[in-house]
Design an enzyme around this catalytic site. Structure first.
Site, PDB file in Angstrom:
ATOM      1  N   ASP A  74       2.330  11.079   9.155  1.00  0.00           N
ATOM      2  CA  ASP A  74       1.260  11.341   8.198  1.00  0.00           C
ATOM      3  C   ASP A  74      -0.133  11.022   8.749  1.00  0.00           C
ATOM      4  OD1 ASP A  74       1.692   8.639   8.104  1.00  0.00           O
ATOM      5  OD2 ASP A  74       1.941   8.510   5.930  1.00  0.00           O
ATOM      6  N   ARG A  75      -0.194  10.216   9.811  1.00  0.00           N
ATOM      7  CA  ARG A  75      -1.513   9.886  10.364  1.00  0.00           C
ATOM      8  C   ARG A  75      -1.883  10.827  11.503  1.00  0.00           C
ATOM      9  NH1 ARG A  75      -2.600   3.447  10.575  1.00  0.00           N
ATOM     10  NH2 ARG A  75      -2.147   3.086   8.378  1.00  0.00           N
ATOM     11  N   LYS A 127      -0.812  12.139   3.174  1.00  0.00           N
ATOM     12  CA  LYS A 127      -1.648  12.562   4.285  1.00  0.00           C
ATOM     13  C   LYS A 127      -0.745  13.267   5.281  1.00  0.00           C
ATOM     14  CE  LYS A 127      -1.521   7.808   5.993  1.00  0.00           C
ATOM     15  NZ  LYS A 127      -1.530   6.783   4.964  1.00  0.00           N
ATOM     16  N   ASP A 157       1.610   9.487  13.900  1.00  0.00           N
ATOM     17  CA  ASP A 157       2.271   8.176  13.860  1.00  0.00           C
ATOM     18  C   ASP A 157       3.767   8.275  13.612  1.00  0.00           C
ATOM     19  OD1 ASP A 157       2.156   8.929  11.190  1.00  0.00           O
ATOM     20  OD2 ASP A 157       2.033   6.859  10.492  1.00  0.00           O
ATOM     21  N   ASP A 195       5.821   8.227  11.083  1.00  0.00           N
ATOM     22  CA  ASP A 195       6.372   9.129  10.071  1.00  0.00           C
ATOM     23  C   ASP A 195       5.556  10.403   9.902  1.00  0.00           C
ATOM     24  OD1 ASP A 195       4.278   7.627   9.004  1.00  0.00           O
ATOM     25  OD2 ASP A 195       5.035   7.820   6.965  1.00  0.00           O
ATOM     26  N   LYS A 201      10.225   3.744   0.663  1.00  0.00           N
ATOM     27  CA  LYS A 201       9.310   4.003  -0.444  1.00  0.00           C
ATOM     28  C   LYS A 201       9.829   5.135  -1.315  1.00  0.00           C
ATOM     29  CE  LYS A 201       6.070   6.903   2.130  1.00  0.00           C
ATOM     30  NZ  LYS A 201       4.665   7.267   2.256  1.00  0.00           N
ATOM     31  N   THR A 252       0.824  -1.203   0.000  1.00  0.00           N
ATOM     32  CA  THR A 252       0.000   0.000   0.000  1.00  0.00           C
ATOM     33  C   THR A 252       0.863   1.260   0.000  1.00  0.00           C
ATOM     34  OG1 THR A 252      -1.458  -1.325   1.391  1.00  0.00           O
ATOM     35  CG2 THR A 252      -2.064   0.954   1.072  1.00  0.00           C
ATOM     36  N   SER A 292       6.080   3.587   8.655  1.00  0.00           N
ATOM     37  CA  SER A 292       4.894   4.297   9.127  1.00  0.00           C
ATOM     38  C   SER A 292       4.600   4.024  10.601  1.00  0.00           C
ATOM     39  CB  SER A 292       3.715   3.942   8.228  1.00  0.00           C
ATOM     40  OG  SER A 292       2.601   4.727   8.564  1.00  0.00           O
ATOM     41  N   HIS A 293       3.442   3.448  10.877  1.00  0.00           N
ATOM     42  CA  HIS A 293       2.982   3.242  12.256  1.00  0.00           C
ATOM     43  C   HIS A 293       3.452   1.925  12.838  1.00  0.00           C
ATOM     44  CE1 HIS A 293       0.382   1.802   9.158  1.00  0.00           C
ATOM     45  NE2 HIS A 293       0.045   0.817   9.966  1.00  0.00           N
TER      46      HIS A 293
HETATM   47  C1  G1P Z   1      -2.979   0.762   5.703  1.00  0.00           C
HETATM   48  C2  G1P Z   1      -4.272   1.539   5.704  1.00  0.00           C
HETATM   49  C3  G1P Z   1      -4.330   2.435   4.493  1.00  0.00           C
HETATM   50  C4  G1P Z   1      -3.099   3.337   4.462  1.00  0.00           C
HETATM   51  C5  G1P Z   1      -1.842   2.505   4.566  1.00  0.00           C
HETATM   52  C6  G1P Z   1      -0.607   3.369   4.695  1.00  0.00           C
HETATM   53  O1  G1P Z   1      -2.909  -0.039   4.560  1.00  0.00           O
HETATM   54  O2  G1P Z   1      -5.386   0.677   5.734  1.00  0.00           O
HETATM   55  O3  G1P Z   1      -5.512   3.189   4.528  1.00  0.00           O
HETATM   56  O4  G1P Z   1      -3.061   4.075   3.283  1.00  0.00           O
HETATM   57  O5  G1P Z   1      -1.906   1.662   5.708  1.00  0.00           O
HETATM   58  O6  G1P Z   1      -0.632   4.171   5.822  1.00  0.00           O
HETATM   59  P1  G1P Z   1      -3.298  -1.597   4.558  1.00  0.00           P
HETATM   60  O7  G1P Z   1      -2.462  -2.257   5.614  1.00  0.00           O
HETATM   61  O8  G1P Z   1      -4.750  -1.675   4.928  1.00  0.00           O
HETATM   62  O9  G1P Z   1      -3.026  -2.068   3.165  1.00  0.00           O
HETATM   63 ZN    ZN Z   2       2.460   6.828   8.496  1.00  0.00          ZN
END
Ligand code: G1P
Ligand code: ZN
Length: 543
Positions: A281-282, A376, A277, A279, A126, A18, A113-114
């Protein structure tokens, strides 16, 4: 210093998900792994000779080491210049902004990310393109193809480059500019928001708490909220970034930031609380006595954006990821603007933003943003809320209630089943996929299925088609559930089930979401057999 060419072997199955490639840190640290992946990015781009790139990350364990490798590989492949955040730090939205501000050819963001950080946790890489946004699918497909055939990589043999000192210096034949990771981003925020109005709100005794979760937003939040906006010292919590995020899980939701939820529900609650989070963005937004779901947050921001400096002229349109609640759709309908439904993942908003078709967008997974960058943006979302509260002059809870009274309330919840054996998770999807066509008209737990399909996205800007984006079952009356497999998990499969139901009657706007959603949850178990097929009686995380 000399350039070396190292023979290597392809890395199998490294499909960017993603958002980029996320793996256990030890996998990235394994022999040639990071190098192979970075070379695959260079190859997928058709080479990087003469290009200018941005580089930074969320500061997690291995961030500093990986930055040195990427710099050496950039030099050896002819990159002209790399703009790096000091200490190899850049939040994801700040990196997106820097790519755009400097008109570079893109950039590399090091982050998972998180996901937790540490040698036994996760790392990620990325590539973002010249628009500042995550690589589109055709590019991630090409990167994936390259990982399967990469046979050599190029790297400069050199000592570490000093990333602690600001300024421009040479590294081999390449120029490296080390920049303050916060300044440009904070300046951008000042152009979007009326800082005087927010300063007046805070000066009037409005108390805020921002939890940076020991992740990258600490320095950004301290500069913006405390220094530039005058929030009381200590308003920013856990503001010193740590390579392991203090041992925590830097995901701003009621599960992983429960302490903040407890605080706003308690006796000495601040007026407003938020978290971001790993990085940056959340975002999670809370008011005294209330948690704002990300789906509601997007809807409230859309309904009130005209009160905010940068958005006074109104919104071109809005977009949400498919599993996000349809609360924002109601706002768009009222405003008479377009509302787009895209697959999960920020990259799908890129074309709509670039084409000027949307101004705001968001995802249920704590992501909200606008056309100011192509990611985001957690700190931006907090500023949007503060700017709106400065104008509306009412508590968060009242604002939310007024919103529901006007537009109806979309109850919403997501259930995650984590680290499920991949075959089992796929079996859940396969079974429901096969059953979809027969569902309409059938009754489950007192609900009648109105429609069921697998989401395919047709990008209205470039015409590209993305299939297999989630199974959805809609009931008469507006309830629905959606099933999809995560593209960011690193162990086994994560099955996500998204629930939504709509309530127009204000007398029914104060229900416990679990109660409001109970029928659709029961129906989903009957239809998809999630408990049976996964062997899990209950989800691991409920948000
Ligand atoms: C998850 C979230 C998605 C977000 C992504 C990156 O992806 O559901 O909305 O864009 O993290 O932060 P997923 O693990 O569901 O593919
Ligand atoms: Zn993030």
């Amino acid at each position: 210093m000399q350039r070396l060419t190292i023979q290597t072997r392809p890395i199998e199955g490294q499909k960017p998900g993603t958002s980029g490639l996320r793996k256990q840190t030890r996998v990235f640290m394994g022999p040639h792994f990071l190098e192979n992946f970075v070379q695959s990015i260079w190859n997928a781009l058709g080479g990087v000779d003469g290009k200018t790139l941005v580089l930074g990350g969320d500061g997690r364990f291995f961030n500093d080491r990986a930055a040195q490798v990427i710099l050496r590989m950039a030099e050896a492949s002819g990159v002209a210049k790399v703009i790096v955040g000091q200490g190899a730090i850049l939040s994801t939205p700040a990196a997106s902004h820097l790519i755009r501000l400097r008109g570079t050819d893109g950039g590399i963001i090091m982050s998972a990310s998180h996901n937790p950080g540490g040698i036994d946790e996760d790392f990620g890489v990325k590539f973002n393109g010249p628009n500042g946004g995550p690589a589109p699918e055709d590019l991630t497909d090409r990167i994936f193809a390259e990982t399967g055939k990469v046979a050599r990589y190029h790297i400069l043999e050199a000592q570490d480059f000093d990333l602690s000192t600001l300024g421009c210096r040479r590294f081999g034949a390449m120029e490296v500019e080390v920049v303050d990771p916060v300044a440009d981003y904070a300046d951008l925020m000042e152009t979007l928001f009326d800082f005087d109005a927010i300063r007046a709100l805070l000066k009037g005794g409005f108390r805020i708490a921002f939890d940076a979760m020991h992740a990258v937003t600490g320095p950004y939040a301290t500069e913006i909220f405390e220094r530039r906006l005058g929030a009381a010292p200590g308003s920013v919590r856990n503001g010193v970034p740590k390579p392991d995020f203090g041992g925590g899980h830097p995901d701003p939701n009621p599960t992983w930031a429960k302490h903040l939820v407890d605080e706003v529900m308690g006796p000495d609650a601040p007026d407003f609380a938020a978290a971001s989070d790993g990085d940056g963005d959340r975002n999670m937004v809370l008011g005294r006595g209330v948690y704002v779901t990300p789906s509601d947050s997007l809807a409230v921001l859309a309904a009130n954006a005209h009160l905010v400096k940068a958005y006074r002229g109104g919104l071109a349109g809005v977009a949400r990821s498919m599993p996000t609640s349809r609360a924002v759709d109601r706002v768009a309908a009222r405003l008479g603007i377009d509302c787009y439904e895209t697959p999960t993942g920020w990259k799908f908003f890129g074309n709509l933003l670039d084409a000027g078709r949307i101004t705001l967008c968001g995802e249920e997974s704590a992501g909200t943003g606008s056309d100011h960058v192509r990611e985001k943006d957690g700190v931006w979302a907090v500023l949007m809320w503060l700017a709106i509260l400065a104008e509306r002059k009412m508590p968060v809870a009242d604002l939310l209630r007024a919103h529901w009274a006007e537009f109806g309330r979309n109850y919403y919840s997501r259930h995650d089943y984590e680290a499920v054996e991949t075959a089992r998770a796929e079996a859940v999807m396969a079974r429901l996929r096969t059953a979809l066509a027969d569902l309409p008209g059938q009754d489950f737990a007192g609900l009648t299925v109105a429609g069921a399909d697998e989401f395919t996205y047709h990008d209205p800007v470039d015409g590209s088609v993305s299939g297999g984006q989630g199974l959805r079952v809609e009931f008469e009356g507006g309830a629905r559930f959606v099933l999809r497999l995560s593209g960011t998990g690193t162990v086994g499969a994560t099955l996500r089930v998204y629930y939504e139901t709509v309530e127009e009657d204000p007398a029914r706007h104060a229900l416990d979401p679990a109660q409001a959603l109970a029928p659709v949850i029961a129906a989903s178990q009957q239809i998809a057999g999630i408990a049976d097929l996964t062997g899990r009686a209950a989800p691991d995380v409920v948000t």
